[in-house]
Motif scaffolding. Structure first.
Motif, PDB file in Angstrom:
ATOM      1  N   MET A 150      -8.485  -6.162   5.164  1.00  0.00           N
ATOM      2  CA  MET A 150      -7.508  -5.662   4.442  1.00  0.00           C
ATOM      3  C   MET A 150      -6.275  -6.312   4.407  1.00  0.00           C
ATOM      4  O   MET A 150      -5.670  -6.949   5.381  1.00  0.00           O
ATOM      5  N   GLY A 151      -5.633  -6.434   3.240  1.00  0.00           N
ATOM      6  CA  GLY A 151      -4.482  -7.223   3.023  1.00  0.00           C
ATOM      7  C   GLY A 151      -3.296  -6.420   3.459  1.00  0.00           C
ATOM      8  O   GLY A 151      -3.229  -5.626   4.195  1.00  0.00           O
ATOM      9  N   ASP A 152      -1.959  -7.009   2.917  1.00  0.00           N
ATOM     10  CA  ASP A 152      -0.675  -6.166   3.099  1.00  0.00           C
ATOM     11  C   ASP A 152      -0.417  -5.257   2.141  1.00  0.00           C
ATOM     12  O   ASP A 152      -0.784  -5.516   0.813  1.00  0.00           O
ATOM     13  N   CYS A 153       0.307  -4.406   2.458  1.00  0.00           N
ATOM     14  CA  CYS A 153       0.853  -3.345   1.604  1.00  0.00           C
ATOM     15  C   CYS A 153       2.227  -3.391   1.819  1.00  0.00           C
ATOM     16  O   CYS A 153       2.870  -3.596   2.778  1.00  0.00           O
ATOM     17  N   ILE A 154       3.076  -2.510   0.759  1.00  0.00           N
ATOM     18  CA  ILE A 154       4.603  -2.521   0.688  1.00  0.00           C
ATOM     19  C   ILE A 154       4.939  -1.043   0.609  1.00  0.00           C
ATOM     20  O   ILE A 154       4.457  -0.451  -0.145  1.00  0.00           O
ATOM     21  N   ILE A 155       5.580  -0.479   1.498  1.00  0.00           N
ATOM     22  CA  ILE A 155       6.365   0.911   1.378  1.00  0.00           C
ATOM     23  C   ILE A 155       7.649   0.647   0.749  1.00  0.00           C
ATOM     24  O   ILE A 155       8.488   0.178   1.361  1.00  0.00           O
ATOM     25  N   ALA A 156       7.792   1.244  -0.543  1.00  0.00           N
ATOM     26  CA  ALA A 156       9.360   0.745  -1.063  1.00  0.00           C
ATOM     27  C   ALA A 156      10.407   1.890  -0.296  1.00  0.00           C
ATOM     28  O   ALA A 156      10.017   2.831  -0.227  1.00  0.00           O
ATOM     29  N   MET A 157      11.419   1.132  -0.327  1.00  0.00           N
ATOM     30  CA  MET A 157      12.447   2.097   0.269  1.00  0.00           C
ATOM     31  C   MET A 157      13.734   1.789  -0.636  1.00  0.00           C
ATOM     32  O   MET A 157      13.916   0.673  -1.425  1.00  0.00           O
ATOM     33  N   LYS A 158      14.758   2.824  -0.745  1.00  0.00           N
ATOM     34  CA  LYS A 158      15.774   2.877  -1.761  1.00  0.00           C
ATOM     35  C   LYS A 158      16.873   2.034  -1.425  1.00  0.00           C
ATOM     36  O   LYS A 158      17.546   0.965  -2.139  1.00  0.00           O
ATOM     37  N   SER A 159      17.122   1.611   0.113  1.00  0.00           N
ATOM     38  CA  SER A 159      18.072   0.863   0.645  1.00  0.00           C
ATOM     39  C   SER A 159      17.908  -0.201   1.912  1.00  0.00           C
ATOM     40  O   SER A 159      16.775   0.190   2.465  1.00  0.00           O
TER      41      SER A 159
END
Length: 74
Positions: free
Chosen positions: A1-10
């Protein structure tokens, strides 16, 4: 499994989330992302293994840390 990103506002929200994830044993890295690729215009994210995403989301929800889109395959 690769990398994922959880988006954050700041950046500060990303740092708070990074500490929360570290407390449950999830390693993540704060990265800058193009705000135009997220629905909420988030400019930062936490990159981690996609295998950790479900635990990460449960942890953020439990600690009431707001996050945006999840980018990547999970």
């Amino acid at each position: 499994m690769g990398d994922c990103i959880i988006a954050m506002k700041s950046n500060s929200a990303a740092r708070t989330a990074e500490r929360a994830l570290r407390s449950v044993g999830i390693s993540s890295t704060i990265v800058g992302i193009d705000p135009s690729i997220t629905r909420r215009g988030c400019g930062f994210g936490l990159r981690m293994s996609c295998s950790d995403i479900n635990t990460a989301v449960r942890t953020l929800d439990r600690k009431r840390i707001t996050y945006g889109d999840i980018i990547g395959s999970y």
